[in-house]
Enzyme design. Structure first.
Site, PDB file in Angstrom:
ATOM      1  N   ASN A   1       3.595  -4.561   7.279  1.00  0.00           N
ATOM      2  CA  ASN A   1       3.134  -3.019   6.934  1.00  0.00           C
ATOM      3  C   ASN A   1       4.238  -2.521   6.815  1.00  0.00           C
ATOM      4  O   ASN A   1       4.887  -1.649   7.957  1.00  0.00           O
ATOM      5  CB  ASN A   1       1.949  -2.481   7.753  1.00  0.00           C
ATOM      6  CG  ASN A   1       1.846  -1.173   7.188  1.00  0.00           C
ATOM      7  OD1 ASN A   1       2.296  -0.653   6.248  1.00  0.00           O
ATOM      8  ND2 ASN A   1       0.529  -0.588   7.753  1.00  0.00           N
TER       9      ASN A   1
ATOM     10  N   ARG B   1      -1.702   9.922  14.843  1.00  0.00           N
ATOM     11  CA  ARG B   1      -1.408  10.165  13.738  1.00  0.00           C
ATOM     12  C   ARG B   1      -2.410  10.453  12.608  1.00  0.00           C
ATOM     13  O   ARG B   1      -3.275   9.394  12.404  1.00  0.00           O
ATOM     14  CB  ARG B   1      -0.396   9.316  13.326  1.00  0.00           C
ATOM     15  CG  ARG B   1       0.239   9.278  11.520  1.00  0.00           C
ATOM     16  CD  ARG B   1       1.047   8.103  11.429  1.00  0.00           C
ATOM     17  NE  ARG B   1       1.611   8.414  10.261  1.00  0.00           N
ATOM     18  CZ  ARG B   1       1.893   7.175   9.277  1.00  0.00           C
ATOM     19  NH1 ARG B   1       1.761   6.216   9.871  1.00  0.00           N
ATOM     20  NH2 ARG B   1       2.353   7.564   8.027  1.00  0.00           N
TER      21      ARG B   1
ATOM     22  N   TYR C   1      -5.664   7.244   9.128  1.00  0.00           N
ATOM     23  CA  TYR C   1      -5.565   5.793   9.548  1.00  0.00           C
ATOM     24  C   TYR C   1      -6.461   5.551  10.564  1.00  0.00           C
ATOM     25  O   TYR C   1      -6.535   4.408  11.327  1.00  0.00           O
ATOM     26  CB  TYR C   1      -3.877   5.931  10.190  1.00  0.00           C
ATOM     27  CG  TYR C   1      -3.058   6.172   8.959  1.00  0.00           C
ATOM     28  CD1 TYR C   1      -2.768   5.317   8.121  1.00  0.00           C
ATOM     29  CD2 TYR C   1      -2.272   7.455   8.970  1.00  0.00           C
ATOM     30  CE1 TYR C   1      -2.056   5.544   6.909  1.00  0.00           C
ATOM     31  CE2 TYR C   1      -1.468   7.696   7.990  1.00  0.00           C
ATOM     32  CZ  TYR C   1      -1.109   6.752   7.007  1.00  0.00           C
ATOM     33  OH  TYR C   1      -0.370   7.106   5.979  1.00  0.00           O
TER      34      TYR C   1
ATOM     35  N   HIS D   1      -1.765  -2.537   4.345  1.00  0.00           N
ATOM     36  CA  HIS D   1      -1.856  -1.135   4.451  1.00  0.00           C
ATOM     37  C   HIS D   1      -3.057  -0.712   5.081  1.00  0.00           C
ATOM     38  O   HIS D   1      -4.491  -1.235   4.626  1.00  0.00           O
ATOM     39  CB  HIS D   1      -1.736  -0.339   3.190  1.00  0.00           C
ATOM     40  CG  HIS D   1      -0.167  -0.903   2.692  1.00  0.00           C
ATOM     41  ND1 HIS D   1       0.855  -0.136   3.064  1.00  0.00           N
ATOM     42  CD2 HIS D   1       0.193  -1.592   1.484  1.00  0.00           C
ATOM     43  CE1 HIS D   1       1.915  -0.698   2.671  1.00  0.00           C
ATOM     44  NE2 HIS D   1       1.441  -1.416   1.820  1.00  0.00           N
TER      45      HIS D   1
ATOM     46  N   ASN E   1       6.540   4.965  11.786  1.00  0.00           N
ATOM     47  CA  ASN E   1       5.422   5.839  12.351  1.00  0.00           C
ATOM     48  C   ASN E   1       4.072   5.295  12.659  1.00  0.00           C
ATOM     49  O   ASN E   1       3.079   5.731  12.995  1.00  0.00           O
ATOM     50  CB  ASN E   1       5.245   6.884  11.098  1.00  0.00           C
ATOM     51  CG  ASN E   1       6.375   7.823  10.886  1.00  0.00           C
ATOM     52  OD1 ASN E   1       6.729   8.425  11.647  1.00  0.00           O
ATOM     53  ND2 ASN E   1       6.658   7.842   9.460  1.00  0.00           N
TER      54      ASN E   1
ATOM     55  N   ALA F   1       5.882   3.885   4.902  1.00  0.00           N
ATOM     56  CA  ALA F   1       6.265   4.433   3.839  1.00  0.00           C
ATOM     57  C   ALA F   1       7.668   3.662   2.996  1.00  0.00           C
ATOM     58  O   ALA F   1       7.830   3.993   1.919  1.00  0.00           O
ATOM     59  CB  ALA F   1       7.161   5.823   4.182  1.00  0.00           C
TER      60      ALA F   1
ATOM     61  N   GLU G   1       1.251  -8.366   2.867  1.00  0.00           N
ATOM     62  CA  GLU G   1       1.555  -6.833   2.875  1.00  0.00           C
ATOM     63  C   GLU G   1       0.021  -6.116   3.584  1.00  0.00           C
ATOM     64  O   GLU G   1      -0.613  -6.537   2.686  1.00  0.00           O
ATOM     65  CB  GLU G   1       2.058  -6.202   1.483  1.00  0.00           C
ATOM     66  CG  GLU G   1       2.275  -4.961   1.573  1.00  0.00           C
ATOM     67  CD  GLU G   1       2.464  -4.537   0.216  1.00  0.00           C
ATOM     68  OE1 GLU G   1       3.265  -5.304  -0.763  1.00  0.00           O
ATOM     69  OE2 GLU G   1       2.395  -3.316  -0.024  1.00  0.00           O
TER      70      GLU G   1
ATOM     71  N   ARG H   1      -4.653   7.238  -3.106  1.00  0.00           N
ATOM     72  CA  ARG H   1      -3.784   8.528  -2.385  1.00  0.00           C
ATOM     73  C   ARG H   1      -2.667   8.889  -3.368  1.00  0.00           C
ATOM     74  O   ARG H   1      -2.796   8.827  -4.464  1.00  0.00           O
ATOM     75  CB  ARG H   1      -3.104   7.919  -1.125  1.00  0.00           C
ATOM     76  CG  ARG H   1      -4.201   7.480  -0.138  1.00  0.00           C
ATOM     77  CD  ARG H   1      -3.558   7.086   1.524  1.00  0.00           C
ATOM     78  NE  ARG H   1      -2.744   8.455   1.842  1.00  0.00           N
ATOM     79  CZ  ARG H   1      -1.939   8.089   2.796  1.00  0.00           C
ATOM     80  NH1 ARG H   1      -1.646   6.930   3.474  1.00  0.00           N
ATOM     81  NH2 ARG H   1      -1.483   9.152   3.225  1.00  0.00           N
TER      82      ARG H   1
END
Ligand code: DQA
Length: 157
Positions: A73, A17, A22, A99, A10, A76, A97, A106
């Protein structure tokens, strides 16, 4: 020096989105900024995005012998994929990593990263700038590794 940037499901829809989470920036614009930083620092960079877990795992495996570090990244899959974690652990390349959103702010199911324990570090909640921070971090990690290698080679002489 080569860095491979791996983007999970995604993330190809960035800019369309959930912009409230984002932001408006497209993935290709984020990559253009990363490429500019890589060029300035004389680092090779390659980008890969997939919505499929197996393809992400294949690209991580292919990084062995091809790249010096990984910026990922996993989207999900961060919260579900033992297989991606195992692939990162298997190749033993320095991995960061990223995000865009602050996953700890969240829903509770996003609070766990199965990936973080096998990464050198994690950047979460800095938006697209997080990828720039990861570039700075990765070039630093790689130059430290190469300085250690140089020092060892000198000692062996
Ligand atoms: C994300 C956070 C994940 O929880 C989510 O599933 C994503 C994007 C981020 O960049 O903030 O797809 O990895």
């Amino acid at each position: 020096m080569k860095i491979v940037v791996i983007q999970g499901p995604n993330l190809n829809m960035l800019g369309l989105r959930e912009k409230n989470i984002y932001g408006p920036m497209k993935l290709e614009d984020i990559h253009a900024q990363m490429k500019a930083f890589a060029d300035q620092n004389k680092v090779e960079i390659e980008f890969f995005q997939s919505n499929l877990e197996g393809e992400l795992i294949d690209r991580i495996q292919e990084s062995l012998g091809d790249a010096d570090g990984i910026i990922i990244n996993p989207a999900a899959y961060t919260h579900t994929s033992i297989a991606i974690r195992d692939a990162i652990a298997a190749v033993q390349l320095p991995t960061l990593e990223v995000h865009l959103s602050n996953i700890y702010q969240r829903e509770e199911f996003r609070h766990t990263s199965l990936i973080a324990p096998v990464c050198a570090g994690q950047i979460s909640g800095m938006g697209p700038f997080g990828y720039h921070l990861a570039m700075i971090g990765m070039t630093q990690i790689l130059s430290e590794i190469s300085a250690i290698k140089d020092a060892k080679a000198k000692q062996e002489k």
